[in-house]
Scaffold this motif. Structure first.
Motif, short mmCIF file in Angstrom:
data_model
loop_
_atom_site.label_atom_id
_atom_site.label_comp_id
_atom_site.label_asym_id
_atom_site.label_seq_id
_atom_site.Cartn_x
_atom_site.Cartn_y
_atom_site.Cartn_z
N ALA A 83 0.84 -1.21 0.00
CA ALA A 83 0.00 0.00 0.00
C ALA A 83 0.87 1.25 0.00
N MET A 84 1.95 1.24 0.77
CA MET A 84 2.86 2.38 0.81
C MET A 84 3.54 2.56 -0.54
N ASP A 85 3.97 1.46 -1.13
CA ASP A 85 4.61 1.51 -2.46
C ASP A 85 3.64 2.11 -3.48
N THR A 86 2.40 1.62 -3.47
CA THR A 86 1.39 2.11 -4.41
C THR A 86 1.14 3.61 -4.21
N GLU A 87 0.92 4.02 -2.97
CA GLU A 87 0.65 5.43 -2.69
C GLU A 87 1.80 6.32 -3.12
N GLU A 88 3.00 5.95 -2.74
CA GLU A 88 4.14 6.82 -3.02
C GLU A 88 4.49 6.88 -4.50
N MET A 89 4.31 5.79 -5.24
CA MET A 89 4.57 5.83 -6.68
C MET A 89 3.49 6.62 -7.42
N ALA A 119 -4.25 4.15 -3.05
CA ALA A 119 -4.92 5.12 -3.93
C ALA A 119 -5.81 6.06 -3.13
N ALA A 120 -6.46 5.53 -2.10
CA ALA A 120 -7.32 6.38 -1.26
C ALA A 120 -6.51 7.48 -0.59
N SER A 121 -5.31 7.16 -0.14
CA SER A 121 -4.46 8.15 0.50
C SER A 121 -3.90 9.15 -0.50
N ALA A 122 -3.59 8.69 -1.71
CA ALA A 122 -3.05 9.59 -2.74
C ALA A 122 -4.14 10.48 -3.34
N ASP A 158 -11.97 10.09 -3.51
CA ASP A 158 -12.72 10.47 -2.32
C ASP A 158 -14.21 10.70 -2.63
N LYS A 159 -14.52 10.95 -3.91
CA LYS A 159 -15.93 11.13 -4.29
C LYS A 159 -16.66 9.79 -4.42
N ILE A 160 -15.90 8.72 -4.47
CA ILE A 160 -16.47 7.38 -4.62
C ILE A 160 -16.46 6.62 -3.30
N LEU A 161 -15.35 6.70 -2.56
CA LEU A 161 -15.23 5.98 -1.28
C LEU A 161 -15.91 6.77 -0.17
N THR A 162 -17.22 6.79 -0.22
CA THR A 162 -18.05 7.52 0.75
C THR A 162 -18.65 6.54 1.75
#
Length: 587
Positions: free
Chosen positions: A115-121, A147-150, A264-268
């Protein structure tokens, strides 16, 4: 101009930065940074016309260690085709790939790293939207967490399930049948030659497990969240349907970039309610709760376990798939996939939830048509199981809660009191579980400690404690089992999991002793240790717990930062800085 208006203007200006101009490398000269970036990318043969298009990144998790993602090269090419047809520029990049059977000590230990790898890339590289290609158990949640964090426009593409095989005229598929045949082998019902023979048939093609294990659960959950193209959960990996979904995913990613449809508009809260409802209705993996808690935590939401349990009481299991039913994922796809299930659940769903198409779940259901006759998805009036597949338990053994997959349990053991037979850790269990002199009977309760988030570490899928050899050979098929760990979604049995707080940090489970009486009542949602509070307190004083630690590396980070199961086993510092609410909403 006020400071507030300055900030607003700055945000608007940054929002206009797109494509190859995004996230320029720090050289102290922005113009030179873009000049250098273009020079290098042109070395790969790109023209200025191509570089002016919206950039759609593709997170490629193909790996020789991950046969569940063996179709990734085809999917990447199909996504690229879709992106280019829609006027975008596709850019594939690799990330960590985690396979359930090839990751030590457990894939869950590495999920947060992925998850960290995905977010940071996603943050580091220029992109206007990202396609996340995942399938095997921990890859989809890791990608959605990152992706949620990015918080860019993001769309999930599932790799798809494997096909089923055949053993001596019987249809078989990973991995419920893996466990069933291994159980037969341990019980002496089949010999080494037959177990080797079936081993060649259990995984008939590339792709994820063909039953409602964690991979299939997360595929269905991703679609229920609105994060995939409609119909994206069920096509098997090796089908043309899967390739077409990939092409559509690439094209939709371009539209999402143009519309700036961020995740963020989808993960409600509404999306998570739908996902939890689907988890219960499909008899999904218990791991789905942990992963949804982690994804929700990235957008500032906590899972309300009591509200989830109440939801479970009113949501029957409708999907006739192993291990709760009889069919396989390819059958679910032929029966219409998620659209068929969602039509049955429609009165219970939040139809206003937005999806990656820019339309609501309700609008997508209307577009999916009326459906057709099939026998894989049952009606609410004729369910597989009258309540949701998962029940939440409370009691002095699990003050923070525990869960049981009631739809895959023995009805005769759901109300049970028995004597504890305790294993202190995985090594102790491996040493004694098959010993001829193990003091155990079918009425006992097997207890395994120290397999929680910190205990193992990584909360391995060892909660599916094997039936002791002496009982298996006597014909015992199930026994009550309790642990602070997880089990595979492909597993079955009367098994209490995710006991919180875990034993490794001093939860009550740490102080259970051989011979203690334990009461399980699924009807009352209770898991209780029948020992006085005073006695438990004395045991804690006599045998204080020393939490696990490490000297260096990722293991040190993991042990210092990992949360308990109710917070998704995520790292505390990766969750959203502010809690904005709970889901589902209590009624």
């Amino acid at each position: 101009m006020t400071q507030a208006s300055d900030n607003t203007s700055g945000q608007a200006a940054n929002a206009e930065i797109a494509g190859m101009k995004k996230g320029l490398t720090s050289y102290g000269d922005q113009g030179f940074s873009l000049f250098l970036r273009k020079a290098f990318i042109k070395g790969a043969g790109f023209t200025d016309a191509a570089l002016d298009r919206p950039v759609i990144a593709i997170a490629d998790t193909g790996s020789d260690y991950n046969p569940c993602h063996g179709n990734s090269p085809q999917l990447v090419e199909a996504v690229k085709r879709g992106v280019m047809l829609a006027g975008g520029l596709p850019m594939a990049f690799p990330t960590i790939s985690v396979h359930e059977s090839f990751a030590a000590p457990t894939s869950m230990y590495l999920r947060n790293l992925m998850a960290m790898d995905t977010e940071e890339m996603i943050r580091a590289q220029p992109m206007d939207a990202v396609v996340l290609i995942g399938g095997c158990d921990k890859t989809v949640p890791a990608q959605l967490m990152g992706a949620a964090s990015a918080n860019l426009p993001a769309i999930q593409l599932i790799t798809g399930s494997m096909l089923t095989g055949s053993h001596r005229g019987e249809r078989v598929g990973a991995c419920t049948d893996c466990r069933r045949y291994w159980g037969k082998f341990r019980a002496g019902e089949i010999d080494a030659d037959e177990v080797a023979e079936v081993n060649n048939q259990l995984v008939a093609s590339l792709g994820t497990c063909s039953v409602m294990g964690t991979a299939s659960t997360m595929a269905c959950i991703a679609e229920a969240l609105g994060m995939t193209m409609p119909g994206g959960a069920s096509p098997p990996a090796v089908t043309s349907d899967r390739i077409r979904i990939a092409e559509q995913t690439g094209a939709q990613a371009v539209q999402m970039a143009r519309d700036r449809l961020t995740i963020d508009k989808i993960l409600t809260p509404a999306a998570f309610e739908n996902a939890l409802r689907v988890l219960l209705a499909i008899g999904g993996s218990t791991n789905g709760i942990v992963h949804l808690a982690a994804i929700a935590g990235r957008v500032g939401l906590d899972i309300d376990m009591q509200a989830l349990d109440q939801m479970g009481r009113e949501t029957p299991v409708l999907l006739d798939l192993k291990p709760s039913g009889q069919h396989y994922m390819e059958d679910f796809h032929k029966a219409g996939g998620m659209a068929t299930l969602l039509r049955e659940l429609k009165p219970l769903l939040r139809l206003d939830a937005l999806t990656v198409t820019g339309r609501t779940l309700g609008e997508e259901l209307e577009r999916s048509g009326p459906g057709f006759k099939q026998d894989v998805v049952r009606s609410i009036a004729n369910p597989i199981y009258p309540q949701g597949g998962i029940a939440v338990l409370l009691g002095n053994l699990a003050p923070g809660g525990a869960i049981i997959k009631q739809s895959a349990a023995d009805p005769g053991l759901m109300e049970h009191e028995g004597r504890a037979v305790v294993f202190e850790n995985l090594e102790d269990m491996a040493l004694r579980i098959d010993a001829a002199d193990l003091d155990v009977s079918a009425d006992d309760v097997l207890v395994l400690k120290n397999i929680g988030p910190k205990g193992a570490p990584g909360m391995p899928e060892a909660g599916y404690i094997p039936i002791p050899m002496k009982l298996a050979r006597a014909g015992v098929k199930d026994i009550v089992r309790i642990s602070d760990g997880r089990m595979s979604g492909t597993a079955f049995g009367t098994i209490v999991l995710h006991v919180t707080p875990e034993s490794a940090i001093g939860g009550p489970l740490a102080y259970v002793q051989n011979g203690d009486r334990i009461r399980l009542s699924v009807k009352n949602r209770e898991i209780s240790l029948l020992v006085s509070e005073a006695e438990l307190a004395q045991r804690a004083l006599d045998n204080p717990v020393v939490e696990p630690s490490a000297e260096r590396g990722y293991r040190k980070l993991f042990l210092q930062e990992v949360n308990q199961a109710d917070k998704g086993v995520d790292f505390g510092f990766l969750r959203a800085a502010t809690l904005v609410g709970k889901t589902p909403q209590a009624k």
